[in-house]
Design an enzyme around this catalytic site. Structure first.
Site, PDB file in Angstrom:
ATOM      1  CE  LYS A 114      -3.759 -43.650 -12.458  1.00  0.00           C
ATOM      2  NZ  LYS A 114      -4.730 -44.297 -11.655  1.00  0.00           N
ATOM      3  CE  LYS A 195      -3.757 -39.096  -6.464  1.00  0.00           C
ATOM      4  NZ  LYS A 195      -4.414 -39.891  -7.457  1.00  0.00           N
ATOM      5  CE  LYS A 198      -6.287 -46.670  -3.335  1.00  0.00           C
ATOM      6  NZ  LYS A 198      -6.754 -46.301  -4.674  1.00  0.00           N
TER       7      LYS A 198
HETATM    8  N1  AQP Z   1      -2.635 -37.876  -2.571  1.00  0.00           N
HETATM    9  C1  AQP Z   1      -3.919 -37.605  -2.432  1.00  0.00           C
HETATM   10  N2  AQP Z   1      -4.310 -36.484  -1.773  1.00  0.00           N
HETATM   11  C2  AQP Z   1      -5.624 -36.200  -1.618  1.00  0.00           C
HETATM   12  N3  AQP Z   1      -6.616 -36.982  -2.105  1.00  0.00           N
HETATM   13  C3  AQP Z   1      -6.264 -38.102  -2.760  1.00  0.00           C
HETATM   14  N4  AQP Z   1      -6.982 -39.084  -3.348  1.00  0.00           N
HETATM   15  C4  AQP Z   1      -6.154 -40.007  -3.874  1.00  0.00           C
HETATM   16  N5  AQP Z   1      -4.886 -39.667  -3.631  1.00  0.00           N
HETATM   17  C5  AQP Z   1      -4.912 -38.483  -2.962  1.00  0.00           C
HETATM   18  C6  AQP Z   1      -8.431 -39.107  -3.394  1.00  0.00           C
HETATM   19  O1  AQP Z   1      -8.845 -40.389  -2.914  1.00  0.00           O
HETATM   20  C7  AQP Z   1     -10.068 -40.723  -3.558  1.00  0.00           C
HETATM   21  C8  AQP Z   1     -10.043 -42.165  -3.960  1.00  0.00           C
HETATM   22  O2  AQP Z   1      -9.020 -42.358  -4.907  1.00  0.00           O
HETATM   23  P1  AQP Z   1      -9.023 -43.611  -5.873  1.00  0.00           P
HETATM   24  O3  AQP Z   1      -8.511 -44.789  -5.181  1.00  0.00           O
HETATM   25  O4  AQP Z   1     -10.375 -43.778  -6.462  1.00  0.00           O
HETATM   26  O5  AQP Z   1      -8.126 -43.216  -7.090  1.00  0.00           O
HETATM   27  P2  AQP Z   1      -6.868 -42.333  -7.214  1.00  0.00           P
HETATM   28  O6  AQP Z   1      -7.211 -40.885  -7.118  1.00  0.00           O
HETATM   29  O7  AQP Z   1      -6.198 -42.747  -8.486  1.00  0.00           O
HETATM   30  O8  AQP Z   1      -6.025 -42.729  -5.920  1.00  0.00           O
HETATM   31  P3  AQP Z   1      -4.573 -43.308  -5.887  1.00  0.00           P
HETATM   32  O9  AQP Z   1      -4.177 -43.489  -4.471  1.00  0.00           O
HETATM   33  O10 AQP Z   1      -3.672 -42.440  -6.740  1.00  0.00           O
HETATM   34  O11 AQP Z   1      -4.815 -44.726  -6.540  1.00  0.00           O
HETATM   35  P4  AQP Z   1      -4.041 -45.429  -7.717  1.00  0.00           P
HETATM   36  O12 AQP Z   1      -2.599 -45.406  -7.307  1.00  0.00           O
HETATM   37  O13 AQP Z   1      -4.628 -46.808  -7.770  1.00  0.00           O
HETATM   38  O14 AQP Z   1      -4.297 -44.638  -8.972  1.00  0.00           O
HETATM   39  C9  AQP Z   1     -10.280 -39.736  -4.698  1.00  0.00           C
HETATM   40  O15 AQP Z   1     -11.274 -38.805  -4.333  1.00  0.00           O
HETATM   41  C10 AQP Z   1      -8.957 -39.060  -4.829  1.00  0.00           C
HETATM   42  O16 AQP Z   1      -9.075 -37.724  -5.271  1.00  0.00           O
END
Ligand code: AQP
Length: 332
Positions: A114, A195, A198
């Site tokens: 990040k 990965k 969102k």
């Molecule tokens: N691609 C993924 N595959 C499987 N699990 C995923 N998670 C996120 N992306 C994937 C799981 O979703 C949960 C909630 O995630 P979060 O919103 O708290 O944070 P994150 O992991 O940082 O998710 P994003 O989508 O990547 O958000 P941004 O883009 O805002 O950083 C977690 O349990 C995560 O493992």
């Protein structure tokens, strides 16, 4: 009656969840309610590690809560709450900062990634896993359902808890991770070794839970596969990441095992696989959105859930924080 073990998990209100968030977290959350007492958190404080506009964050919190309800989270039997509504998270966060090794925090992969993408490299971004430790440890959590991206963070949480317990006695439960084997990392459609996230600026990489049929068709049709000839629909993350990702999405949405999906597509081509992913995703997301619309309309209901959730969460969080204050000599 035997007391149920405790599950804790969180999602950031940083935009519309992806099919990765659904498969890696939300779908697991629903299943875990049968066996465990579940505490689910909308991590709005974590979301502040990137700049947020007031109205958008406010809307995202309500959207995320509605999505959780639409995915089958039951607020009557479990707890769902907003992180900032329970101030014990921030209080324990500070204390745990003082038990976290700087070098270990500096080696967190998510921070490194990040940091490279972000103009706004703030201390909150660095501190993210320590706030996560406070979230988990406040509730005497036994299991944490996570995607593969979070494994390193859970190891750090366990390390912080051990360090504290070694000095002050058994104050914290040592939590264990719970991975969904074939959905623990849904990857980007155009770069299947990365990965799916969102907040990815290129929306062609992700399937949002709100993509309509036309957009789903376009994105899945363009998803990267491979050039194997004859086409070979087999799950192999390292040799065939694009195909494995599509198989994994299909398996998680339909409930068919990975083996069954492979059997269904013997002697078929990649287009057949994509058509099936499109068909099943469109039906699944249409139904999910109907349930979402039902909850999202009623803000009074949503606010009541937030108030009740915070009340129940606080009751548990206060007990842990008091025992931490006691052993540190902060209570009089
Ligand atoms: N691609 C993924 N595959 C499987 N699990 C995923 N998670 C996120 N992306 C994937 C799981 O979703 C949960 C909630 O995630 P979060 O919103 O708290 O944070 P994150 O992991 O940082 O998710 P994003 O989508 O990547 O958000 P941004 O883009 O805002 O950083 C977690 O349990 C995560 O493992």
């Amino acid at each position: 009656m035997k007391k149920k073990k405790i599950v804790f998990s969180a999602i950031q209100p940083t935009g519309l969840p992806t099919i990765g968030n659904y498969i890696g977290a939300l779908s697991q959350w629903k299943k875990l309610q049968k066996k465990y007492f579940c505490i689910y958190c909308i991590a709005d404080l974590h979301a502040l590690t990137i700049y947020q506009k007031k109205y958008i964050l406010n809307k995202n919190i309500l959207d995320t809560l509605s999505i959780c309800l639409a995915c089958g989270i039951n607020p009557k039997k479990n707890i769902i709450f907003i992180q900032s509504h329970v101030p014990q998270h921030s209080q324990l966060n500070w204390i745990l900062n003082c038990f976290t090794n700087f070098g270990k925090l500096n080696r967190m992969n998510q921070f490194k990634e990040k940091k490279n993408l972000n103009q706004n490299i703030n201390v909150g971004l660095f501190n993210y896993p320590v706030l996560m430790a406070a979230d988990i440890l406040l509730y005497k959590t036994n299991k944490v359902p996570i995607g593969r991206d979070q494994i390193q963070h859970i190891e750090l949480v366990r390390n912080i808890a051990h360090k504290f317990n070694n000095i002050y006695g058994d104050i914290f439960n040592i939590p264990e991770k719970k991975l969904n084997n074939y959905g623990s990392c849904i990857t980007s459609l155009l770069n299947p070794v990365k990965k799916m996230s969102k907040s990815d600026p290129n929306k062609n990489n992700i399937i949002s839970l709100f993509d309509n049929d036309i957009i789903i068709r376009k994105k899945i049709s363009n998803a990267i596969t491979d050039s194997d000839f004859p086409p070979n629909i087999q799950y192999n993350l390292y040799k065939k990441p694009g195909i494995s990702n599509l198989i994994s999405i299909l398996s998680n949405i339909t409930g068919d095992s990975i083996k069954q999906v492979e059997l269904n597509f013997i002697n078929k081509n990649y287009n057949n696989l994509k058509e099936s992913v499109i068909y099943n995703l469109c039906i699944f997301l249409k139904n999910l959105r109907k349930r979402y619309d039902f909850y999202r309309r009623d803000e009074v209901y949503l606010k009541n859930i937030m108030i009740n959730g915070a009340k129940k969460a606080k009751k548990n969080a206060k007990i842990t924080l008091k025992s931490v204050y006691d052993v540190l000599g902060l209570n009089f």
